[in-house]
Design a protein around this motif. Structure first.
Motif, PDB file in Angstrom:
ATOM      1  N   ASP A  47     -92.242   2.577 -48.462  1.00  0.00           N
ATOM      2  CA  ASP A  47     -91.261   2.491 -47.393  1.00  0.00           C
ATOM      3  C   ASP A  47     -90.030   1.710 -47.856  1.00  0.00           C
ATOM      4  O   ASP A  47     -89.954   1.254 -49.001  1.00  0.00           O
ATOM      5  CB  ASP A  47     -91.869   1.885 -46.129  1.00  0.00           C
ATOM      6  CG  ASP A  47     -92.302   0.417 -46.283  1.00  0.00           C
ATOM      7  OD1 ASP A  47     -91.887  -0.247 -47.259  1.00  0.00           O
ATOM      8  OD2 ASP A  47     -93.051  -0.059 -45.407  1.00  0.00           O
ATOM      9  N   ASP A  88     -88.803  -1.292 -47.121  1.00  0.00           N
ATOM     10  CA  ASP A  88     -88.995  -2.684 -47.517  1.00  0.00           C
ATOM     11  C   ASP A  88     -89.637  -2.791 -48.896  1.00  0.00           C
ATOM     12  O   ASP A  88     -89.215  -3.595 -49.735  1.00  0.00           O
ATOM     13  CB  ASP A  88     -89.859  -3.415 -46.489  1.00  0.00           C
ATOM     14  CG  ASP A  88     -89.074  -3.844 -45.260  1.00  0.00           C
ATOM     15  OD1 ASP A  88     -87.824  -3.762 -45.290  1.00  0.00           O
ATOM     16  OD2 ASP A  88     -89.707  -4.265 -44.275  1.00  0.00           O
ATOM     17  N   ASN A 112     -83.849   1.416 -47.976  1.00  0.00           N
ATOM     18  CA  ASN A 112     -83.982   2.285 -46.800  1.00  0.00           C
ATOM     19  C   ASN A 112     -83.466   3.690 -47.076  1.00  0.00           C
ATOM     20  O   ASN A 112     -84.057   4.686 -46.639  1.00  0.00           O
ATOM     21  CB  ASN A 112     -83.230   1.677 -45.613  1.00  0.00           C
ATOM     22  CG  ASN A 112     -83.927   0.449 -45.054  1.00  0.00           C
ATOM     23  OD1 ASN A 112     -85.143   0.298 -45.178  1.00  0.00           O
ATOM     24  ND2 ASN A 112     -83.164  -0.443 -44.437  1.00  0.00           N
ATOM     25  N   ARG A 166     -81.919  -3.995 -49.552  1.00  0.00           N
ATOM     26  CA  ARG A 166     -82.510  -3.397 -48.356  1.00  0.00           C
ATOM     27  C   ARG A 166     -81.793  -2.114 -47.959  1.00  0.00           C
ATOM     28  O   ARG A 166     -82.427  -1.133 -47.540  1.00  0.00           O
ATOM     29  CB  ARG A 166     -82.482  -4.403 -47.215  1.00  0.00           C
ATOM     30  CG  ARG A 166     -83.612  -5.442 -47.315  1.00  0.00           C
ATOM     31  CD  ARG A 166     -83.561  -6.427 -46.180  1.00  0.00           C
ATOM     32  NE  ARG A 166     -84.781  -7.210 -46.108  1.00  0.00           N
ATOM     33  CZ  ARG A 166     -84.846  -8.434 -45.601  1.00  0.00           C
ATOM     34  NH1 ARG A 166     -83.747  -9.009 -45.129  1.00  0.00           N
ATOM     35  NH2 ARG A 166     -85.989  -9.088 -45.557  1.00  0.00           N
ATOM     36  N   ARG A 217     -85.824  -9.620 -51.796  1.00  0.00           N
ATOM     37  CA  ARG A 217     -85.183  -8.358 -51.439  1.00  0.00           C
ATOM     38  C   ARG A 217     -84.017  -8.560 -50.483  1.00  0.00           C
ATOM     39  O   ARG A 217     -83.223  -7.642 -50.252  1.00  0.00           O
ATOM     40  CB  ARG A 217     -86.197  -7.394 -50.852  1.00  0.00           C
ATOM     41  CG  ARG A 217     -86.792  -7.806 -49.523  1.00  0.00           C
ATOM     42  CD  ARG A 217     -87.934  -6.879 -49.133  1.00  0.00           C
ATOM     43  NE  ARG A 217     -88.532  -7.269 -47.868  1.00  0.00           N
ATOM     44  CZ  ARG A 217     -89.815  -7.081 -47.573  1.00  0.00           C
ATOM     45  NH1 ARG A 217     -90.619  -6.522 -48.467  1.00  0.00           N
ATOM     46  NH2 ARG A 217     -90.297  -7.432 -46.405  1.00  0.00           N
ATOM     47  N   ALA A 218     -83.879  -9.767 -49.924  1.00  0.00           N
ATOM     48  CA  ALA A 218     -82.788 -10.022 -48.976  1.00  0.00           C
ATOM     49  C   ALA A 218     -81.450 -10.153 -49.675  1.00  0.00           C
ATOM     50  O   ALA A 218     -80.455  -9.549 -49.247  1.00  0.00           O
ATOM     51  CB  ALA A 218     -83.086 -11.276 -48.158  1.00  0.00           C
ATOM     52  N   ALA A 264     -87.167  -1.849 -51.515  1.00  0.00           N
ATOM     53  CA  ALA A 264     -86.234  -2.952 -51.741  1.00  0.00           C
ATOM     54  C   ALA A 264     -86.864  -4.027 -52.618  1.00  0.00           C
ATOM     55  O   ALA A 264     -86.197  -4.621 -53.479  1.00  0.00           O
ATOM     56  CB  ALA A 264     -85.795  -3.548 -50.404  1.00  0.00           C
ATOM     57  N   THR A 265     -88.144  -4.286 -52.426  1.00  0.00           N
ATOM     58  CA  THR A 265     -88.841  -5.249 -53.283  1.00  0.00           C
ATOM     59  C   THR A 265     -88.879  -4.752 -54.722  1.00  0.00           C
ATOM     60  O   THR A 265     -88.684  -5.538 -55.663  1.00  0.00           O
ATOM     61  CB  THR A 265     -90.267  -5.490 -52.765  1.00  0.00           C
ATOM     62  OG1 THR A 265     -90.201  -6.063 -51.457  1.00  0.00           O
ATOM     63  CG2 THR A 265     -91.033  -6.432 -53.679  1.00  0.00           C
ATOM     64  N   THR A 284     -94.120 -10.175 -54.223  1.00  0.00           N
ATOM     65  CA  THR A 284     -92.909 -10.582 -53.515  1.00  0.00           C
ATOM     66  C   THR A 284     -91.728 -10.753 -54.462  1.00  0.00           C
ATOM     67  O   THR A 284     -91.893 -11.069 -55.647  1.00  0.00           O
ATOM     68  CB  THR A 284     -93.122 -11.895 -52.745  1.00  0.00           C
ATOM     69  OG1 THR A 284     -93.403 -12.953 -53.673  1.00  0.00           O
ATOM     70  CG2 THR A 284     -94.260 -11.758 -51.755  1.00  0.00           C
TER      71      THR A 284
END
Length: 476
Positions: free
Chosen positions: A186, A188, A25, A21, A239-240, A191-192, A236
């Motif tokens: 974006d 998120d 960003n 993440r 990504r966390a 990050a995925t 999905t």
């Protein structure tokens, strides 16, 4: 409530947000206006060099067979070195394999591999599909370069010495980041894409010296592009904590205690890696780990012109990290010869130069070269009884030639010419390399205009204009 496994950390980590993440960003936030002039300059350099070496490798056996194994269909993306247009994923794989087929593509000290080929092999077909501008293309290239190199800063050099091929493992992230940027994803979604790339990353050094090494680049370029396309569709992935999970990228690929993700974020864009240490342009189409000693040997061969029959012994030293995959006293194929320190030193001693023809079929079997191999002895300078360089210098090389009459000739280099932006290859030599490479696949009368277009890439309204120029010049 979070899975407890997701909270485990195997090394120093970046913070609660998670590395994917954080990087997502930062990649999404990077703007063209943020790029210093030096970054745009080096993007031009990297693109010129990568397109050149891809054209030079376009008709090698590795990309030809890689293409033959695919069920390709017509599409928007050019197969470099031809006039054929196919789907973007297949073009990324084929062009990526061609870009590394000669092992002539650029390097970077942070990633411990080849940064531009994975990123640009993914970006070029995507730019054609999206009808992207040169300005957006340059921004995406710099973003992908930064992502893969800063990940390298977090995991190297344990990652490198463990046996992973960072060009492929980390290059998958670079390709995903660059394509996500060009698509305008974006934070998120980016990050995925990185989380998907973590499952797609692969490539081991055991396959060096075979066609699989250049296939690593094609595979990771395709996978990075595919990851970004999946992310754009809403696919999905974790990504966390995909990096930090105890069964995530960092602990699985490196191992607990062998990485520090804070290094990646603390150094992000300060400076951009494409600026410092920058792009290392290769002068010779063989493994970059051989280049320090090769530069030293060429210095001796050109200054002293020793006759091969007069040479009793050659001793050479490079860092153990680089010697591990280049100590090949008896190469058994043209690709194997690219990783043989003994062979490239023999060729340099014989001819006072090393070029593409020295790694074409049967060149490595020529009797004059084979006769020298047994007289060439290599050792790691950081483990030798006589220390040649500080062990902290991974890029030095030294050569000693002992003649039969007892004369000793010695030369050493701290790092090869062109290895960093602080020691760049002169522009004229870069242009000469591009011309040499491009003329293997394109009409000679068209090469200059293509180079001119690449050298003003950020001003192009559409990248398609440059790709159309390259396609129209293809010989086949």
């Amino acid at each position: 409530m979070s899975d407890p496994d997701e909270l485990e950390r195997g090394g120093a980590s970046a913070g609660a947000a998670g590395l994917a993440r954080e990087l997502g960003n930062r990649i999404a936030a990077l703007a063209y206006e943020d790029l210093p002039g030096d970054a745009i300059h080096w993007a031009r350099v990297g693109l010129l060099d990568t397109i050149g070496v891809t054209l030079a490798g376009a008709h090698e056996e590795a990309p030809r067979l890689a293409a033959q194994a695919l069920d390709t269909q017509d599409g928007p993306a050019l197969v470099l070195g031809t006039r054929r247009h196919i789907g973007v994923l297949d073009a990324a794989l084929i062009n990526g394999t061609a870009s590394h087929a000669l092992d002539f593509d650029d390097c970077n000290n942070t990633i411990g591999g080849h940064p531009s080929a994975p990123v640009l092999s993914a970006l070029l077909p995507l730019a054609q599909q999206l009808n992207a501008s040169g300005r957006d293309f340059v921004l995406a290239y710099v973003a992908g370069f930064e992502a893969e190199c800063k990940l390298g800063l977090a995991v190297n050099f344990h990652h490198y010495t463990k046996g992973w091929h960072p060009t492929a493992t980390l290059g998958t992230f670079g390709a995903a980041a660059a394509c996500a940027k060009l698509m305008g994803l974006d934070g998120d979604a980016t990050a995925t894409a990185l989380a998907l790339a973590a499952s797609f990353a692969s490539g081991i050094k055991a396959n060096f010296g075979t066609m699989t090494k250049p296939l690593h680049v094609g595979h990771c370029a395709r996978n990075g592009l595919y990851a970004a396309r999946l992310a754009r569709l809403g696919f999905t992935a974790n990504r966390a904590t995909v990096f930090e999970h105890r069964q995530g990228f960092l602990d699985v690929f490196n191992g607990p205690g062998t990485y520090d993700t804070r290094r990646a974020l603390d150094a992000w864009a300060d400076p951009l890696d494409i600026v410092q240490p920058g792009i290392a342009i290769k002068q010779y189409p063989c493994c970059g780990s051989t280049h320090p000693a090769l530069d030293a040997m060429l210095d001796l061969a050109r200054r002293h012109r020793p006759r091969p029959d007069d040479v009793a012994r050659v001793d050479a030293w490079i860092h153990s990290r680089r010697l591990a995959h280049t100590n090949r006293p008896d190469p058994n194929s043209p690709l194997d010869a690219k990783f043989s320190l003994q062979y490239v030193l023999a060729r340099a001693l014989l001819d006072a130069k090393v070029g593409v023809a020295d790694f074409e079929p049967d060149a490595y079997m020529q009797p004059a070269a084979r006769a020298l191999l047994g007289r060439i002895h290599v050792a790691p300078y950081d483990q030798a009884e006589e220390e040649v360089f500080p062990a902290t210098n991974h890029f030095g090389g030294r050569v000693r030639i002992t003649l039969r009459d007892g004369t000793v000739l010695e030369s050493q280099v701290d790092q090869p010419l062109g290895r960093t932006s602080a020691n760049p290859l002169p522009p004229a030599l870069l242009r000469d390399k591009f011309v040499l490479c491009a003329e293997r696949a394109l009409r000679k009368d068209a090469v200059g205009a293509i180079a001119d277009g690449i050298e003003r890439v950020e001003t192009l309204p559409r990248m398609e204009a440059l790709m159309a120029l390259i396609a129209s010049a293809a010989i086949d």
